[in-house]
Scaffold this motif. Structure first.
Motif, PDB file in Angstrom:
ATOM      1  N   LEU A  31     -16.790 -56.653 -80.720  1.00 31.87           N
ATOM      2  CA  LEU A  31     -17.897 -56.644 -81.677  1.00 31.87           C
ATOM      3  C   LEU A  31     -17.448 -55.914 -82.931  1.00 31.87           C
ATOM      4  CD1 LEU A  31     -20.918 -57.087 -82.433  1.00 31.87           C
ATOM      5  CD2 LEU A  31     -21.362 -54.842 -81.384  1.00 31.87           C
ATOM      6  N   VAL A  32     -17.568 -56.579 -84.073  1.00 35.58           N
ATOM      7  CA  VAL A  32     -17.086 -56.032 -85.344  1.00 35.58           C
ATOM      8  C   VAL A  32     -18.230 -55.959 -86.345  1.00 35.58           C
ATOM      9  CG1 VAL A  32     -15.469 -56.360 -87.267  1.00 35.58           C
ATOM     10  CG2 VAL A  32     -14.785 -56.990 -84.934  1.00 35.58           C
ATOM     11  N   ARG A  33     -18.379 -54.803 -86.965  1.00 39.96           N
ATOM     12  CA  ARG A  33     -19.300 -54.668 -88.095  1.00 39.96           C
ATOM     13  C   ARG A  33     -18.560 -55.161 -89.331  1.00 39.96           C
ATOM     14  NH1 ARG A  33     -19.637 -50.810 -91.919  1.00 39.96           N
ATOM     15  NH2 ARG A  33     -18.443 -49.297 -90.673  1.00 39.96           N
ATOM     16  N   SER A  64     -13.529 -59.092 -92.333  1.00 36.15           N
ATOM     17  CA  SER A  64     -12.835 -57.824 -92.085  1.00 36.15           C
ATOM     18  C   SER A  64     -13.909 -56.785 -91.799  1.00 36.15           C
ATOM     19  CB  SER A  64     -11.991 -57.398 -93.292  1.00 36.15           C
ATOM     20  OG  SER A  64     -12.808 -57.212 -94.449  1.00 36.15           O
ATOM     21  N   GLY A  65     -13.574 -55.817 -90.962  1.00 34.53           N
ATOM     22  CA  GLY A  65     -14.586 -54.833 -90.623  1.00 34.53           C
ATOM     23  C   GLY A  65     -14.098 -53.778 -89.658  1.00 34.53           C
ATOM     24  N   VAL A  66     -15.064 -53.113 -89.055  1.00 36.02           N
ATOM     25  CA  VAL A  66     -14.792 -51.985 -88.155  1.00 36.02           C
ATOM     26  C   VAL A  66     -15.256 -52.356 -86.752  1.00 36.02           C
ATOM     27  CG1 VAL A  66     -15.231 -49.545 -87.697  1.00 36.02           C
ATOM     28  CG2 VAL A  66     -15.117 -50.374 -90.068  1.00 36.02           C
ATOM     29  N   VAL A  67     -14.401 -52.133 -85.784  1.00 32.67           N
ATOM     30  CA  VAL A  67     -14.743 -52.432 -84.398  1.00 32.67           C
ATOM     31  C   VAL A  67     -15.805 -51.442 -83.906  1.00 32.67           C
ATOM     32  CG1 VAL A  67     -13.877 -52.542 -82.030  1.00 32.67           C
ATOM     33  CG2 VAL A  67     -12.463 -53.388 -83.930  1.00 32.67           C
ATOM     34  N   PRO A  79     -12.814 -49.101 -80.407  1.00 31.60           N
ATOM     35  CA  PRO A  79     -13.863 -48.801 -81.379  1.00 31.60           C
ATOM     36  C   PRO A  79     -13.354 -47.884 -82.485  1.00 31.60           C
ATOM     37  CG  PRO A  79     -14.760 -48.706 -79.172  1.00 31.60           C
ATOM     38  CD  PRO A  79     -13.271 -48.869 -79.013  1.00 31.60           C
ATOM     39  N   GLY A  80     -13.755 -48.213 -83.705  1.00 27.28           N
ATOM     40  CA  GLY A  80     -13.299 -47.450 -84.873  1.00 27.28           C
ATOM     41  C   GLY A  80     -12.120 -48.059 -85.585  1.00 27.28           C
ATOM     42  N   ASP A  81     -11.404 -48.975 -84.937  1.00 22.26           N
ATOM     43  CA  ASP A  81     -10.266 -49.624 -85.586  1.00 22.26           C
ATOM     44  C   ASP A  81     -10.730 -50.500 -86.741  1.00 22.26           C
ATOM     45  OD1 ASP A  81      -8.403 -48.504 -83.896  1.00 22.26           O
ATOM     46  OD2 ASP A  81      -8.231 -50.264 -82.595  1.00 22.26           O
TER      47      ASP A  81
END
Length: 366
Positions: A31-33, A64-67, A79-81
Motif C-alpha cells: 500500500l503506497v500513499r 511515486s510515494g511512501v509505503v 513501511p516508510g520507504d
C-alpha cells in the motif's frame, strides 16, 4: 480504507474525483500513499477506449510515494520507504526469467485487466459498485494505490519524490529505447520522431551515449527548441518539410543509423523506417489505437533494415530506474525540465494542456 481517486466512467468524458474504498493489501502487495503521479498518453488512450477496457476505472501508472503497509510475504520493501511504481510482471514466465519483464507473458492480465490476477476487485465506490483498478499494477490517479512487490522500486530518500513517478513508464520508455533496446555506439546517428516527454527522454539518453547527429522531428517549434537545449543537434519540422528528405540531407544522404518512433501515427512510423540508413534499426515506441496498421516498402526493409518494437524501454525497472536517478544527480539527465505540477483535482486541465502542447509531462499531486 477510504481514498480519493480520479475515476473514468464514460469514454472520452472528463475524470471525476470521487471517494472510493480501497481493499487491504494481500500477502504480496504494498500500500503506497501517492505523492506524485505522471500523466501518460496511455492513460488517455484507455480512458477514450481506443484500447477497450472495462469502466468505471481508475487509471494512472506513473506513481511515486511512501509505503504505508506491506503484506506479510513482502520482503524487499518496508513501511516508510520511498518508491516509484512501474509496470507489473509475473517473474516466472520465459520472458521474465530471461530478464525481459516488459514482455511478460502475463502482461495483459497483470496490467490492463482491471482486477487482481485472480479476478478480485481492489476498488469500490460509495454505492458498493466495483471500480476497475490494478492499472499497470497500481491505478495511481489516487491518494493511495495498491501495487505488487514486483512493480515497486525503492529509491533514495534524498531525491524529490514527487518528481520521480514518470521514471516508472514514460521517461524510462524513451531513455530505455536508446540505452537498453537500440544501444547505439558513440558517433551513431539517431533520429527521434516526436518531441513529447518520451521522445525528449530519448534525446537525453542519446546525448549520454554520445550520438551524433541527434535529429528531432516534431510539429511544434517550442518543442524543437527545447530538444536542442537538451542535447539534440538538428531539428526538423515535420509539418513544414519532407522529414525523410531533410534527415537524408543532414546525414549526407546516408540516412540515420537508428530511429525512435514515439507518436504511434502509422504514417510517421513509415517515415521512421524510410529515414534509416542501410542496416539501420527503428525502435517503435509509440502506442496506437487497437488495430492500427502501417505499410512498409518490402525492398527497403530487405536492405538490412530492422523494425523493433520496444515496450517500457526494454528495462528491468529495479536496475534501470536507479540508474536514471544517478544520471539525474550527475546533471546528465535533467528530465525534471519536462515536468509541470497540477493538483489531482485538476487532472482534466492537465490532460487538456498536454493535448494542446502546453505541457510535456504533467504530474499530479493528490
Amino acid at each position: 480504507m477510504k481514498i480519493h481517486a480520479a475515476v473514468s466512467r464514460q469514454s472520452k468524458q472528463p475524470f471525476n474525483l470521487e471517494a472510493l474504498e480501497l481493499d487491504d493489501p494481500l500477502d504480496n502487495e504494498v500500500l503506497v500513499r501517492i505523492v506524485g503521479v505522471g500523466l501518460c498518453h496511455t492513460d488517455v488512450v484507455f480512458r477514450d477506449q481506443a484500447v477497450p477496457h472495462p469502466l468505471p476505472a481508475v487509471y494512472g501508472h506513473e506513481g511515486s510515494g511512501v509505503v504505508e503497509r506491506v503484506g506479510k510475504a513482502v520482503t524487499k520493501i518496508a513501511p516508510g520507504d520511498h518508491v516509484v511504481l512501474t509496470f507489473s510482471s509475473c517473474g516466472q514466465c520465459k520472458s521474465c526469467l530471461q530478464g525481459k519483464p516488459s514482455y511478460c507473458l502475463e502482461f495483459g492480465k497483470l496490467n490492463v485487466s482491471g482486477s487482481r490476477p485472480n479476478g478480485e476487485a481492489t476498488l469500490k465506490d460509495e454505492s458498493g459498485e466495483r471500480v476497475c483498478g490494478c492499472f499497470f499494477g497500481q491505478s495511481s490517479f489516487a491518494s493511495h494505490a495498491l501495487a505488487h512487490e514486483r512493480n515497486v522500486v525503492k529509491i533514495p530518500r534524498d531525491v524529490p519524490l514527487e518528481l520521480m513517478g514518470p521514471l516508472g513508464c514514460g521517461i524510462q520508455t524513451g531513455a530505455g529505447a536508446i540505452l537498453n533496446a537500440l544501444q547505439p555506439k558513440a558517433g551513431s546517428s539517431v533520429v527521434i520522431f516526436g518531441a513529447g516527454s518520451v521522445g525528449l527522454a530519448a534525446v537525453l539518453a542519446a546525448a549520454i551515449r554520445g550520438c551524433y547527429p541527434i535529429i528531432v522531428v516534431d510539429l511544434q517549434p517550442s518543442r524543437l527548441e527545447l530538444a536542442i537545449e537538451l542535447g539534440g543537434t538538428h531539428t526538423v519540422n515535420g509539418g513544414a518539410v519532407d522529414a525523410v528528405a531533410a534527415i537524408r540531407t543532414i546525414t549526407n544522404e546516408q540516412g540515420a543509423d537508428f530511429s525512435v518512433e514515439c507518436t504511434g501515427v502509422p504514417k510517421v512510423v513509415r517515415q521512421a523506417v524510410d529515414a534509416l540508413a542501410i542496416g539501420g534499426v527503428c525502435g517503435v515506441v509509440g502506442a496506437a489505437p487497437a488495430g492500427a496498421e502501417v505499410a512498409l516498402d518490402i525492398n527497403s526493409v530487405l536492405m538490412g533494415r530492422t523494425v523493433k518494437g520496444v515496450m517500457e524501454g526494454d528495462s528491468i525497472p529495479e536496475l534501470f530506474i536507479p540508474q536514471l536517478i544517478e544520471f539525474w544527480r550527475q546533471g546528465k539527465f535533467p528530465f525534471d525540465r519536462l515536468i509541470k505540477f497540477y493538483p489531482l483535482a485538476d487532472i482534466n486541465k492537465a490532460i487538456d494542456d498536454s493535448e494542446h502542447g502546453g505541457v510535456l509531462k504533467a504530474v499530479m499531486r493528490p
